[in-house]
Design a protein around this motif. Structure first.
Motif, PDB file in Angstrom:
ATOM      1  N   ALA A 118     -33.278  -3.553 -17.269  1.00 28.43           N
ATOM      2  CA  ALA A 118     -34.197  -2.475 -17.068  1.00 28.43           C
ATOM      3  C   ALA A 118     -35.660  -2.953 -17.331  1.00 28.43           C
ATOM      4  N   ALA A 119     -35.795  -3.934 -17.929  1.00 25.60           N
ATOM      5  CA  ALA A 119     -37.267  -4.591 -18.345  1.00 25.60           C
ATOM      6  C   ALA A 119     -37.790  -5.744 -16.980  1.00 25.60           C
ATOM      7  N   PHE A 120     -36.528  -5.902 -16.080  1.00 27.47           N
ATOM      8  CA  PHE A 120     -36.815  -6.755 -14.994  1.00 27.47           C
ATOM      9  C   PHE A 120     -36.449  -6.146 -13.648  1.00 27.47           C
ATOM     10  N   PRO A 121     -37.420  -5.449 -12.990  1.00 28.38           N
ATOM     11  CA  PRO A 121     -36.611  -4.871 -11.846  1.00 28.38           C
ATOM     12  C   PRO A 121     -36.185  -5.805 -10.918  1.00 28.38           C
ATOM     13  N   GLY A 122     -35.070  -5.528 -10.139  1.00 31.08           N
ATOM     14  CA  GLY A 122     -34.440  -6.523  -9.261  1.00 31.08           C
ATOM     15  C   GLY A 122     -33.568  -7.537  -9.951  1.00 31.08           C
ATOM     16  N   ALA A 123     -33.210  -7.711 -11.390  1.00 24.83           N
ATOM     17  CA  ALA A 123     -32.597  -8.954 -12.000  1.00 24.83           C
ATOM     18  C   ALA A 123     -31.368  -8.830 -11.655  1.00 24.83           C
ATOM     19  N   THR A 124     -30.664 -10.193 -11.646  1.00 26.73           N
ATOM     20  CA  THR A 124     -29.072 -10.059 -11.283  1.00 26.73           C
ATOM     21  C   THR A 124     -28.348 -10.541 -12.549  1.00 26.73           C
ATOM     22  N   LEU A 125     -27.314  -9.778 -12.872  1.00 24.14           N
ATOM     23  CA  LEU A 125     -26.425  -9.801 -13.992  1.00 24.14           C
ATOM     24  C   LEU A 125     -25.494 -10.630 -13.697  1.00 24.14           C
ATOM     25  N   VAL A 126     -25.142 -11.652 -14.611  1.00 17.71           N
ATOM     26  CA  VAL A 126     -24.066 -12.625 -14.324  1.00 17.71           C
ATOM     27  C   VAL A 126     -23.387 -12.607 -15.847  1.00 17.71           C
ATOM     28  N   GLN A 127     -22.081 -12.358 -15.799  1.00 20.64           N
ATOM     29  CA  GLN A 127     -21.263 -12.505 -16.927  1.00 20.64           C
ATOM     30  C   GLN A 127     -20.980 -13.967 -17.116  1.00 20.64           C
ATOM     31  N   ASP A 128     -21.367 -14.351 -18.499  1.00 19.60           N
ATOM     32  CA  ASP A 128     -21.165 -15.713 -19.037  1.00 19.60           C
ATOM     33  C   ASP A 128     -20.856 -15.631 -20.424  1.00 19.60           C
ATOM     34  N   ASP A 129     -19.408 -16.086 -20.753  1.00 15.38           N
ATOM     35  CA  ASP A 129     -19.077 -15.744 -22.074  1.00 15.38           C
ATOM     36  C   ASP A 129     -19.707 -16.616 -23.254  1.00 15.38           C
ATOM     37  N   THR A 130     -20.080 -17.871 -22.504  1.00 16.52           N
ATOM     38  CA  THR A 130     -20.879 -18.966 -23.412  1.00 16.52           C
ATOM     39  C   THR A 130     -22.137 -18.420 -23.993  1.00 16.52           C
ATOM     40  N   ALA A 131     -22.629 -17.253 -23.354  1.00  9.73           N
ATOM     41  CA  ALA A 131     -23.828 -16.605 -24.013  1.00  9.73           C
ATOM     42  C   ALA A 131     -23.644 -16.018 -25.278  1.00  9.73           C
TER      43      ALA A 131
ATOM     44  N   PRO B 184     -30.659   2.915   8.516  1.00  6.74           N
ATOM     45  CA  PRO B 184     -30.702   4.237   7.522  1.00  6.74           C
ATOM     46  C   PRO B 184     -29.756   4.849   7.166  1.00  6.74           C
ATOM     47  N   THR B 185     -29.587   5.532   5.630  1.00 13.52           N
ATOM     48  CA  THR B 185     -28.695   6.207   5.268  1.00 13.52           C
ATOM     49  C   THR B 185     -29.069   7.373   4.669  1.00 13.52           C
ATOM     50  N   THR B 186     -28.306   8.455   4.740  1.00 18.21           N
ATOM     51  CA  THR B 186     -28.375   9.705   4.004  1.00 18.21           C
ATOM     52  C   THR B 186     -27.763   9.860   2.786  1.00 18.21           C
ATOM     53  N   THR B 187     -26.966   8.876   2.358  1.00 20.71           N
ATOM     54  CA  THR B 187     -26.271   8.928   1.110  1.00 20.71           C
ATOM     55  C   THR B 187     -27.293   8.490   0.092  1.00 20.71           C
ATOM     56  N   GLN B 188     -26.990   8.991  -0.998  1.00 22.80           N
ATOM     57  CA  GLN B 188     -27.797   9.016  -2.324  1.00 22.80           C
ATOM     58  C   GLN B 188     -27.609   7.684  -3.015  1.00 22.80           C
ATOM     59  N   THR B 189     -28.680   6.864  -3.160  1.00 26.34           N
ATOM     60  CA  THR B 189     -28.584   5.549  -4.041  1.00 26.34           C
ATOM     61  C   THR B 189     -27.903   5.863  -5.288  1.00 26.34           C
ATOM     62  N   THR B 190     -27.198   4.446  -5.736  1.00 27.80           N
ATOM     63  CA  THR B 190     -26.683   4.691  -7.153  1.00 27.80           C
ATOM     64  C   THR B 190     -27.537   4.649  -8.146  1.00 27.80           C
ATOM     65  N   PRO B 191     -27.552   5.594  -8.847  1.00 27.52           N
ATOM     66  CA  PRO B 191     -28.548   5.864 -10.158  1.00 27.52           C
ATOM     67  C   PRO B 191     -28.562   4.746 -10.908  1.00 27.52           C
ATOM     68  N   PRO B 192     -29.623   4.227 -11.768  1.00 25.78           N
ATOM     69  CA  PRO B 192     -29.659   3.245 -12.824  1.00 25.78           C
ATOM     70  C   PRO B 192     -28.615   3.510 -13.982  1.00 25.78           C
ATOM     71  N   PRO B 193     -28.147   2.435 -14.481  1.00 22.07           N
ATOM     72  CA  PRO B 193     -27.089   2.833 -15.591  1.00 22.07           C
ATOM     73  C   PRO B 193     -27.734   3.423 -16.888  1.00 22.07           C
ATOM     74  N   VAL B 194     -27.158   4.251 -17.502  1.00 24.53           N
ATOM     75  CA  VAL B 194     -27.654   4.883 -18.759  1.00 24.53           C
ATOM     76  C   VAL B 194     -27.428   4.107 -19.549  1.00 24.53           C
ATOM     77  N   LEU B 195     -28.863   3.754 -20.459  1.00 23.07           N
ATOM     78  CA  LEU B 195     -29.138   2.914 -21.472  1.00 23.07           C
ATOM     79  C   LEU B 195     -28.452   3.297 -22.588  1.00 23.07           C
ATOM     80  N   THR B 196     -27.591   2.678 -23.058  1.00 28.74           N
ATOM     81  CA  THR B 196     -26.872   3.014 -24.599  1.00 28.74           C
ATOM     82  C   THR B 196     -27.227   2.363 -25.802  1.00 28.74           C
ATOM     83  N   VAL B 197     -28.077   1.159 -25.472  1.00 35.19           N
ATOM     84  CA  VAL B 197     -28.198   0.186 -26.844  1.00 35.19           C
ATOM     85  C   VAL B 197     -29.787   0.180 -26.712  1.00 35.19           C
ATOM     86  N   THR B 198     -30.412   0.353 -27.966  1.00 36.69           N
ATOM     87  CA  THR B 198     -31.929   0.247 -28.031  1.00 36.69           C
ATOM     88  C   THR B 198     -32.416  -1.313 -28.098  1.00 36.69           C
ATOM     89  N   PRO B 199     -33.532  -1.402 -27.886  1.00 33.61           N
ATOM     90  CA  PRO B 199     -34.031  -2.942 -27.909  1.00 33.61           C
ATOM     91  C   PRO B 199     -33.903  -3.490 -29.228  1.00 33.61           C
TER      92      PRO B 199
END
Length: 501
Positions: free
Chosen positions: A429-442, A353-368
């Motif tokens: 933000a549309a997929f809770p728990g998703a893993t982000l991976v940088q891949d420059d071939t994308a 257990p921890t009393t520290t505040q969890t990291t807030p989700p990133p602010v979304l700056t680009v619309t769909p």
């Protein structure tokens, strides 16, 4: 005068003490350097990368807690007689070398489990037609007995056969010969074995009473290699059972003894292990071996499991075996870094257990509407990617394609180029728990790979439109159609040495 004399005497003793400590540290440092150089020089490195041809993709992702990727190591026991001694026979009696034992060792990314798969050397499988030609494929190769591959093309041919028949990408390999195995057992002192009936094998010279016995290196080697006049099964399968029981006993002896606390014992063991070790260059030094060893330092013997590839008699020759369809779920579990079929992954550490505040989700700056997405289905559930694409499109995302994947990933993985991290945050933000991976071939597209356990799409805060998302019965939690239940028999390293699997 006397006080001055005592002070001078104390200063003299202090100086002598400092000199003695410094000298001791210097000697210890020199010995450590000498030991490191000797052990490091023991390891033989062989680069086989140019002989491996087309290989399975390496799509393993690092575990979120350990930040480590799963590792697959191919361990081969060579029966070469070119050892500088005639104790195991001569090259005139037995020429060349074969893989006397083949083990596929899988270390999970979370380092909470290890699986050691024994491949029977009598297995008949597809293999490269020409082991020297990296373009010679396994898929259209001939059926060949497993242990012939090593003699035809060394470690490279065995690696290609493993990868071509299982889909598992081998990260490293090790080759250990008879002399090395015997020396490692001797360095441990002795290892306990157990047999139900007394053994007297004139061919190997192995003699053991019924019940438990402590064996040295020479007897241990005979024990794990004997195939005749021992037990009721003279095939390689009976021999594998004894090997797995012996390896379990070795693990128990190494972890319960004072091996790690006695520098002399530890040096003897490492010297024995490295003197007969051949590896790929990436693993061929003490630092690399130490890193692998340290990554599994917290692994309990109960979390190390030994299994044998499921087999059945080979119809043209019942002295050989072929793999059954039950082997496929075994290979899939390793490729996907999942628990063995029929088992669950060992529980991880309980969150504190921890009393520290969890990291807030990133602010979304680009619309769909400014984001192009490609959705791939790696879940085994037909239609799940198209369903996700429709839900994303409903919120304004641009969908440029739907496809199937075979990466072996679990959950949702979102791949993005470095310039599109902000766009990836909106998709995540549309997929809770998703893993982000940088891949420059994308490139300019955000790639979504939906594996088993992927959640359905949810609304993003900056979505376009107001039409509610539909409720779905289709999920990626399990295959749409039930698959046959398969359980792989396994022996844990903490098992009683007198018990069967």
């Amino acid at each position: 005068m006397q006080r001055a004399h005592r002070r001078a005497h104390r200063h003299l003793l202090l100086r002598r003490g400092v000199i003695a400590v410094a000298a001791g540290l210097a000697v210890l440092l020199v010995l450590s350097v000498v030991a490191y150089v000797k052990l490091n020089g023991n390891i033989t490195q062989v680069d086989v990368s140019k002989l491996l041809g087309q290989r399975p993709k390496s799509n393993a992702t690092a575990d979120k807690l350990t930040n480590l990727k799963p590792v697959n190591i191919l361990v081969m026991g060579s029966d070469t007689r070119d050892l500088g001694t005639s104790a195991f026979g001569t090259t005139q009696q037995v020429s060349g070398a074969r893989s006397d034992t083949t083990l596929i060792v899988h270390l999970s990314g979370d380092r909470r489990s290890a699986v050691v798969v024994s491949v029977p050397r009598d297995s008949m499988t597809r293999a490269p037609r020409n082991c020297k030609d990296p373009n010679s494929k396994v898929a259209d190769g001939p059926l060949r007995q497993w242990n012939a591959n090593y003699s035809l093309g060394g470690p490279a041919c065995v690696i290609r056969t493993v990868e071509g028949t299982t889909g598992i990408r081998i990260d490293h390999f090790m080759v250990v010969n008879f002399l090395g195995f015997q020396s490692m057992v001797d360095a441990l002192g002795s290892v306990e074995v157990c047999v139900p009936k007394a053994i007297h094998d004139p061919e190997s010279g192995l003699r053991l009473p019924a019940g438990r016995s402590m064996v040295s290196g020479k007897v241990a080697l005979s024990f794990v290699r004997a195939r005749k006049n021992i037990g009721t099964d003279g095939s390689d399968l009976g021999r594998i059972d004894r090997q797995q029981a012996f390896l379990s006993a070795m693990v128990q002896k190494a972890t319960s003894s004072s091996l790690l606390l006695r520098p002399d014992k530890l040096f003897r063991f490492l010297d024995a292990a490295t003197s007969s070790l051949t590896t790929d260059p990436a693993l061929g030094n003490l630092n690399a071996l130490r890193e692998v060893a340290q990554s599994v330092a917290g692994l309990k013997s109960s979390q190390i499991r030994f299994v044998t590839v499921p087999t059945e008699p080979y119809p043209p020759d019942h002295n050989r075996v072929q793999w059954t369809s039950a082997a496929d779920p075994l290979w899939t579990s390793i490729v996907k870094d999942a628990p063995l079929p029929g088992t669950k992954r060992p529980p991880g550490p309980k969150p504190t257990p921890t009393t520290t505040q969890t990291t807030p989700p990133p602010v979304l700056t680009v619309t769909p509407d400014l984001i192009t997405v490609h959705v791939s289905n790696d879940s085994g559930v037909p239609g799940i990617a198209r369903q996700a694409g429709d839900d994303l499109r409903l919120q304004g995302f641009k969908i440029n394609g739907i496809s199937n994947d075979s990466s072996g990933k679990l959950g949702v993985t979102i791949a993005y180029s470095a310039a599109n991290r902000e766009q990836a945050n909106t998709v995540a933000a549309a997929f809770p728990g998703a893993t982000l991976v940088q891949d420059d071939t994308a490139g300019s597209v955000i790639r979504v790979i939906m594996g088993t356990g992927s959640p359905n799409v949810v609304e993003v805060p900056n979505r376009l439109g107001s039409t509610p998302l539909p409720t779905h019965k289709l999920t990626a939690s399990a295959p749409a159609t039930p698959s046959p239940s398969v359980t792989i028999a396994a022996r844990s390293a903490d098992s009683n040495i007198c018990s069967a699997k």
